[in-house]
Design a protein around this motif. Structure first.
Motif, PDB file in Angstrom:
ATOM      1  N   VAL A 235       9.361 -28.249 -39.773  1.00 27.80           N
ATOM      2  CA  VAL A 235      10.381 -28.555 -40.780  1.00 27.80           C
ATOM      3  C   VAL A 235      10.849 -29.994 -40.569  1.00 27.80           C
ATOM      4  O   VAL A 235      10.942 -30.773 -41.502  1.00 27.80           O
ATOM      5  N   ASP A 236      11.147 -30.345 -39.315  1.00 21.04           N
ATOM      6  CA  ASP A 236      11.607 -31.696 -38.987  1.00 21.04           C
ATOM      7  C   ASP A 236      11.393 -31.904 -37.485  1.00 21.04           C
ATOM      8  O   ASP A 236      12.032 -31.240 -36.669  1.00 21.04           O
ATOM      9  N   SER A 237      10.494 -32.820 -37.153  1.00 17.90           N
ATOM     10  CA  SER A 237      10.166 -33.011 -35.734  1.00 17.90           C
ATOM     11  C   SER A 237      11.181 -33.900 -35.005  1.00 17.90           C
ATOM     12  O   SER A 237      11.073 -34.103 -33.798  1.00 17.90           O
ATOM     13  N   THR A 238      12.217 -34.386 -35.703  1.00 17.21           N
ATOM     14  CA  THR A 238      13.215 -35.237 -35.050  1.00 17.21           C
ATOM     15  C   THR A 238      13.866 -34.474 -33.888  1.00 17.21           C
ATOM     16  O   THR A 238      14.341 -33.359 -34.069  1.00 17.21           O
ATOM     17  N   GLY A 239      13.859 -35.078 -32.716  1.00 12.36           N
ATOM     18  CA  GLY A 239      14.510 -34.457 -31.568  1.00 12.36           C
ATOM     19  C   GLY A 239      13.577 -33.581 -30.737  1.00 12.36           C
ATOM     20  O   GLY A 239      13.988 -33.068 -29.686  1.00 12.36           O
ATOM     21  N   LEU A 271      10.251 -25.424 -30.834  1.00 14.16           N
ATOM     22  CA  LEU A 271      11.394 -24.769 -31.481  1.00 14.16           C
ATOM     23  C   LEU A 271      12.269 -25.788 -32.215  1.00 14.16           C
ATOM     24  O   LEU A 271      12.789 -25.504 -33.299  1.00 14.16           O
ATOM     25  N   ALA A 272      12.403 -26.984 -31.630  1.00 16.06           N
ATOM     26  CA  ALA A 272      13.243 -28.021 -32.248  1.00 16.06           C
ATOM     27  C   ALA A 272      12.662 -28.504 -33.580  1.00 16.06           C
ATOM     28  O   ALA A 272      13.376 -29.071 -34.400  1.00 16.06           O
ATOM     29  N   CYS A 273      11.370 -28.281 -33.779  1.00 15.12           N
ATOM     30  CA  CYS A 273      10.727 -28.710 -35.036  1.00 15.12           C
ATOM     31  C   CYS A 273      11.016 -27.747 -36.182  1.00 15.12           C
ATOM     32  O   CYS A 273      10.694 -28.032 -37.326  1.00 15.12           O
ATOM     33  N   LEU A 274      11.586 -26.590 -35.858  1.00  8.29           N
ATOM     34  CA  LEU A 274      11.781 -25.572 -36.890  1.00  8.29           C
ATOM     35  C   LEU A 274      13.078 -25.754 -37.655  1.00  8.29           C
ATOM     36  O   LEU A 274      13.356 -25.034 -38.611  1.00  8.29           O
ATOM     37  N   ARG A 275      13.935 -26.681 -37.192  1.00 13.41           N
ATOM     38  CA  ARG A 275      15.216 -26.905 -37.876  1.00 13.41           C
ATOM     39  C   ARG A 275      15.426 -28.379 -38.141  1.00 13.41           C
ATOM     40  O   ARG A 275      15.011 -29.230 -37.356  1.00 13.41           O
ATOM     41  N   GLU A 276      16.135 -28.670 -39.215  1.00 11.39           N
ATOM     42  CA  GLU A 276      16.434 -30.060 -39.528  1.00 11.39           C
ATOM     43  C   GLU A 276      17.494 -30.603 -38.573  1.00 11.39           C
ATOM     44  O   GLU A 276      18.330 -29.863 -38.064  1.00 11.39           O
ATOM     45  N   GLY A 277      17.427 -31.910 -38.352  1.00 12.02           N
ATOM     46  CA  GLY A 277      18.450 -32.564 -37.533  1.00 12.02           C
ATOM     47  C   GLY A 277      18.054 -32.532 -36.074  1.00 12.02           C
ATOM     48  O   GLY A 277      17.222 -31.726 -35.661  1.00 12.02           O
ATOM     49  N   ALA A 278      18.665 -33.414 -35.283  1.00 13.49           N
ATOM     50  CA  ALA A 278      18.322 -33.492 -33.869  1.00 13.49           C
ATOM     51  C   ALA A 278      19.154 -32.495 -33.055  1.00 13.49           C
ATOM     52  O   ALA A 278      18.660 -31.426 -32.681  1.00 13.49           O
ATOM     53  N   PRO A 280      21.464 -30.275 -33.826  1.00 10.51           N
ATOM     54  CA  PRO A 280      21.527 -28.894 -34.315  1.00 10.51           C
ATOM     55  C   PRO A 280      20.242 -28.113 -34.043  1.00 10.51           C
ATOM     56  O   PRO A 280      20.258 -26.886 -34.008  1.00 10.51           O
ATOM     57  N   SER A 281      19.126 -28.803 -33.841  1.00 12.44           N
ATOM     58  CA  SER A 281      17.852 -28.091 -33.682  1.00 12.44           C
ATOM     59  C   SER A 281      17.488 -27.799 -32.225  1.00 12.44           C
ATOM     60  O   SER A 281      16.444 -27.204 -31.959  1.00 12.44           O
ATOM     61  N   MET A 282      18.338 -28.204 -31.277  1.00 14.92           N
ATOM     62  CA  MET A 282      18.014 -27.948 -29.865  1.00 14.92           C
ATOM     63  C   MET A 282      18.077 -26.436 -29.603  1.00 14.92           C
ATOM     64  O   MET A 282      19.081 -25.792 -29.929  1.00 14.92           O
TER      65      MET A 282
HETATM   66 NA    NA Z   1      14.470 -31.084 -35.476  1.00 15.62          NA
END
Ligand code: NA
Ligand code: RIB
Length: 295
Positions: A235-239, A271-278, A280-282
């Motif tokens: 979803v978003d690989s940030t973080g 797991l952090a790639c499954l949610r947007e934002g840095a 919040p996705s930890m």
């Molecule tokens: Na993320």
């Protein structure tokens, strides 16, 4: 419970989702916008705390609303914030997320104002681990690694974004987590094996080479290994790299073997790639262990 000090950046992330990267001179419509707490230092602090460690974070933000929000978020996560205020604006990262990748521009602001004399070296006494990245002045990273090492901490460095750093600082570093590009730029070696050997020769005990969806390789004492990553829909690989570092460091500080720590890092990064934002996705400890069990 592992006690960890994180020294590093705090940014407010401005996230825009787009179909693709705009070309030079092009205006692209149709994106969506959100904000989230970020910065490699803050992200890694949250990652450690959610992995079950007792965390102290040292950093600097501006005297502005973003600074307040970043501080509130650390406190909500149960992190002890040794965060100073600068007259410079809080760090901001402009993040464009497209398909399964991203592009980031950082305006470091107050992070650039975190000087060696701002570090409260006493915080390292009694801590198990100390984690650094390179979104703050390099002298501060160097002084922090030295101070943490002298006080008996296991030290971790994620040399991102890459910049020249002294060999003495590298020799004060027990574990390094980095990607191919960073390894090449840091060691000047084209071949990963040669780069890793160079770091080990400098006194780094363990090197972890992160490879995104391909997992990670590691070198520790005489042991070498590679571990794949679970298949996911990004979803978003940030973080993701920050989640890796946090989970890896907590496992090492708890006395886990290198293989297990790397596995936890890969699980947390995925797991952090499954949610947007840095921040919040930890992921939380239970999620990381559940994912490890199925790897
Ligand atoms: Na993320
Ligand atoms: O590693 C991800 C982070 O890099 C983002 O949160 C952004 O703030 C940039 O510093």
């Amino acid at each position: 419970m592992a006690r960890i000090v994180v020294v590093g950046s705090l940014n407010m992330d401005m996230i825009m989702r787009a179909e693709r990267m705009p070309m030079k001179g092009e205006t692209l419509t149709g994106g969506t916008f959100s904000t989230a707490e970020g910065g490699k230092g803050g992200n890694q602090a949250v990652a450690c705390s959610r992995m079950g460690a007792k965390v102290t974070m040292m950093g600097k933000v501006g005297q502005d609303q973003f600074g307040d929000l970043l501080l509130d978020s650390l406190l909500r996560e149960g992190i002890e914030a040794r965060v100073l205020r600068s007259s410079i604006h809080t760090g901001v990262a402009q993040i464009t997320v497209f398909q399964d990748d991203n592009a980031i521009i950082v305006a470091p602001g107050a992070n650039r104002d975190l000087h060696p004399e701002d570090l409260d070296l006493g915080c390292f006494t009694g801590a198990d681990g100390a984690i650094f990245q390179m979104e703050i002045p390099i002298e501060t990273v160097e002084a922090g690694l030295k101070g943490a090492k002298e006080r008996g901490c296991t030290t971790f460095l994620n040399p991102s974004p890459i910049r020249p750093i002294g060999e003495e600082a590298l020799s004060n570093c027990d574990y390094m987590v980095l990607n191919h590009v960073e390894l090449r730029q840091l060691t000047g070696e084209d071949q990963p094996d040669a780069g890793i050997r160079k770091l080990l020769a400098l006194g780094v005990r363990g090197v972890v080479l992160t490879m995104g969806s391909k997992g990670a390789s590691f070198a520790y004492q005489e042991r070498l290994g590679t571990m794949g990553a679970p298949k996911i829909n990004v979803v978003d690989s940030t973080g993701a790299g920050d989640a890796f570092m946090g989970a890896f460091a907590v496992m090492i500080c708890e006395g886990s073997p290198m293989e297990e720590a790397v596995k936890a890092g890969i699980a947390a990064g995925s797991l952090a790639c499954l949610r947007e934002g840095a921040q919040p996705s930890m992921p939380y400890r239970e999620q990381v262990f559940r994912s490890m069990a199925s790897m």
